[in-house]
Scaffold this active site. Sequence first.
Site, short mmCIF file in Angstrom:
data_model
loop_
_atom_site.label_atom_id
_atom_site.label_comp_id
_atom_site.label_asym_id
_atom_site.label_seq_id
_atom_site.Cartn_x
_atom_site.Cartn_y
_atom_site.Cartn_z
N ASP A 111 0.84 -1.20 0.00
CA ASP A 111 0.00 0.00 0.00
C ASP A 111 0.88 1.24 0.00
O ASP A 111 2.04 1.20 0.41
CB ASP A 111 -0.95 0.01 1.19
CG ASP A 111 -0.22 0.06 2.53
OD1 ASP A 111 0.75 -0.70 2.70
OD2 ASP A 111 -0.63 0.85 3.41
N GLU A 153 0.05 -0.91 5.85
CA GLU A 153 1.11 -0.43 6.74
C GLU A 153 1.03 1.07 6.96
O GLU A 153 1.31 1.56 8.06
CB GLU A 153 2.48 -0.80 6.15
CG GLU A 153 3.67 -0.54 7.08
CD GLU A 153 4.24 0.88 6.95
OE1 GLU A 153 5.07 1.26 7.79
OE2 GLU A 153 3.84 1.60 6.00
#
Length: 490
Positions: free
Chosen positions: A123, A190
């Site tokens: 991400d 994250e």
Amino acid sequence: MKKSRLFLVIIASLLLVFTMVTMFNTLTLKSLQPTPKHFNGTLKEDHAINTLSKAIQFKTISYQDRSKMDLKEFDRFISFLEQSFPVVHEELELEMVNGHALVYKWKGSDSSRLPIGLTSHYDVVPVLEGTEKNWEHPPFSGTVKDGVIWGRGTLDDKIGVIGILEAAEHLLKEGYQPGRDIYLMFGHDEEIGGDEGAASIVNTLNERGIKFDFVLDEGGAIVENMVPGVDQPVGVVGISEKGSATAELTIEGSGGHSSQPKSSTNIGRISAAIAKLEKTQFPADLQGPGEDLFEFVAPEMSFGMKYVFANKFIFEPVIEKILLGQPASAALIRTTIAPTIFHAGEQYNALPEKASVIINLRLMPGDSLEEVKDYIEKTIDDNEIKVTIEGSEASGVSSIDSWHFKTIQQSARNVYDEAIIAPYLMFAGSDAKHYDSISENTYRFLPVQLTSEDLNRMHGTNEHISIENYLNAISFYMEVIRESNQYSES
């Protein structure tokens, strides 16, 4: 006359002893860097470059408001990985946790030994609205031009995901089998804490009783001009990361008309509290990961700096004063205070009945939330101000004497033979903290050589990576896998 002469002789003798001891300490300081081994491998560069370029084009963006996340884009990215790394997906076991976190198990020749884990996240953070025009190439274009790959994720952290998979694909095609099981673990959130990605992976593995010898995540990098007195680039491997907490200071009462203010208003008292905290600061102490950093770089310093650090027991107050002179080095040796949000008042002629400030704190290993709260209360010395604090304490500190750290250090030196590889304390957060509970050691290292400007681009404008750096990252991951095979400890 005789007494004064005797006094001078004693002083001269003490100076001679002092000089002899400190010079001995300096001249006998030995390098802690392993001898580089020549990297042995030939990469399919065109495939690697094209794969990272395409990976950047998927808008796998994490938002604090999870409802904004386009999970279909995450699904497309996972399908892209299956197409791009056919051997990995044929020979490794793939499990999806929470639908989008990925766990690949690479079975080793001896599964009785504790496995190792390589982890990254795919991400990325959003591009700040209105800044798109400031990019030299569109942030999700994956443009490859003049030896550079452009786009969000080239540094943080699709380079880690694609780099690890490229390394695994290459080694699998060579018929390589690791000596122990290796897990490749990729989170999908994250950037917003990793609660549904890395944390869920950890919970899943923990339920099965799976523990790791070590886990390697993103973190420090190889940076030039990082340490005074060291000409070579320094690669820093995070052996711990600071805790992150939020303190709120609040005071209520004593409102009224601004024409008749009390001598001490709510805004004034909160402002005074902030001023006391910034003036006093938390105590500084060169210890733990910060001290380890200088232990590893001191032998490579110019003579003057080497002399100081070789005799730290004498010069520690001077060293700490120097480190406190710069924000980055000051953060190595103390818990930091950063007031970030102030709330007070709604009308220009009315005294606010409530004032509050939000302070971001980055906690040193060993500093508990309760101790930090007590320190704040004692420093501001105002019983009317309520202090609340929440967040996380620093992660555990991983070993620098074990084969785990030496594996990472050797692997980095094999690829970057001129770099000094040293442990350090990571200031930012990473998924590594989640793995602390199931791993003997967790390390944080992004195997690329960066400038200070590159570091600012990670969540900013014009994020990009040189092709050379990217290929070196793949080589590093191959070396970590190979080097970890040199050790038989379980």
